[in-house]
Design a protein around this motif. Structure first.
Motif, PDB file in Angstrom:
ATOM      1  N   UNK A  25      -1.714   1.955  -1.124  1.00 20.92           N
ATOM      2  CA  UNK A  25      -2.629   2.140  -0.282  1.00 20.92           C
ATOM      3  C   UNK A  25      -3.119   0.671   0.016  1.00 20.92           C
ATOM      4  N   UNK A  26      -3.914   0.641   0.793  1.00 18.99           N
ATOM      5  CA  UNK A  26      -4.729  -0.545   0.957  1.00 18.99           C
ATOM      6  C   UNK A  26      -5.656  -0.782  -0.261  1.00 18.99           C
ATOM      7  N   UNK A  27      -5.681  -1.844  -0.731  1.00 18.31           N
ATOM      8  CA  UNK A  27      -6.297  -2.270  -2.068  1.00 18.31           C
ATOM      9  C   UNK A  27      -7.362  -3.642  -1.952  1.00 18.31           C
ATOM     10  N   UNK A  28      -8.738  -3.383  -2.236  1.00 18.07           N
ATOM     11  CA  UNK A  28      -9.504  -4.550  -2.357  1.00 18.07           C
ATOM     12  C   UNK A  28      -9.090  -5.446  -3.379  1.00 18.07           C
ATOM     13  N   UNK A  29      -8.904  -6.855  -2.649  1.00 21.23           N
ATOM     14  CA  UNK A  29      -8.444  -7.917  -3.614  1.00 21.23           C
ATOM     15  C   UNK A  29      -9.440  -8.309  -4.277  1.00 21.23           C
ATOM     16  N   UNK A  30      -9.290  -8.284  -5.818  1.00 22.79           N
ATOM     17  CA  UNK A  30     -10.285  -8.954  -6.811  1.00 22.79           C
ATOM     18  C   UNK A  30      -9.748 -10.366  -7.070  1.00 22.79           C
ATOM     19  N   UNK A  31     -10.590 -11.187  -6.762  1.00 21.16           N
ATOM     20  CA  UNK A  31     -10.550 -12.668  -6.989  1.00 21.16           C
ATOM     21  C   UNK A  31     -10.903 -12.959  -8.417  1.00 21.16           C
TER      22      UNK A  31
END
Length: 203
Positions: free
Chosen positions: A89-95
């Motif tokens: 699924x689409x995932x928020x990328x955590x930097x």
């Protein structure tokens, strides 16, 4: 200062009028004194208006200084040393690797940037990826897609790089973040895949 000057003028006039009355003894007060009093009242009114204008100007200067003191600048890298994704699924990328975070508007825990003041902001996203999967990043403002960067899957091209930048007008509390779409990937590293932004001007 204006008030002191006005009081000084009034005091001098009172002394002059008193001296005039003493010298003339029983003679009537000079009729010009009424005209002088009206003129002094007009001067006092103008000085009061000027003092109000000065206070308003000082308030505006203070507000501009406060605006100039607001600084929002951040840069963060994905971190790690390997691929991030692909996910189902689409995932928020955590930097995870924070390089700079002046103003603390970027959250290392969620990967989300939250505007602390209304204004125009500049954002950039860059990534490195391999060719075995599609490389793609989407930058969102709240729930709306703003810009993206991507490269197609390739068997012959084993390394891909991409990026994009954008100016966004944000209200206080608006959120900006990066999503990694399903079945895509990027390379996690402290120096390659990055998310940056800064406040250009307040609105």
């Amino acid at each position: 200062m204006f008030l002191f000057i006005c009081l000084f003028i009034l005091l001098c006039c009172d002394l002059n009028l008193g001296q005039f009355e003493t010298d003339s003894q029983s003679e009537p007060v000079c009729p010009d004194s009424c005209v002088l009093q009206k003129e002094l009242d007009a001067v006092k009114e103008k000085l009061g208006a000027m003092e109000n204008m000065l206070r308003d100007s000082q308030s505006q200067i203070t507000e501009l200084k406060n605006q100039a003191s607001v600084k929002v600048i951040f840069s963060a890298a994905a971190g790690g040393n390997g691929t991030i994704g692909p996910f189902n699924t689409d995932t928020t990328l955590i930097y995870k690797t924070v390089i700079t975070n002046i103003g603390n508007a970027y959250s290392q825990a969620t990967g989300v940037f939250t505007a602390s003041v209304a204004g125009v902001y500049y954002f950039s996203i860059f990534y490195h990826a391999g060719g075995e999967h599609e490389g793609k990043l989407l930058l969102y403002k709240n729930n709306d897609l703003m810009v993206m960067t991507h490269d197609h899957k390739s068997d012959s091209d084993t390394a891909d790089n991409g990026g994009n930048t954008v100016f966004l007008q944000l209200q206080q509390g608006d959120q900006v973040y990066v999503r990694l779409p399903a079945n895509t990937h990027v390379w996690g590293h402290d120096h390659l895949t990055t998310f940056s932004g800064f406040l250009v001007t307040q609105m």
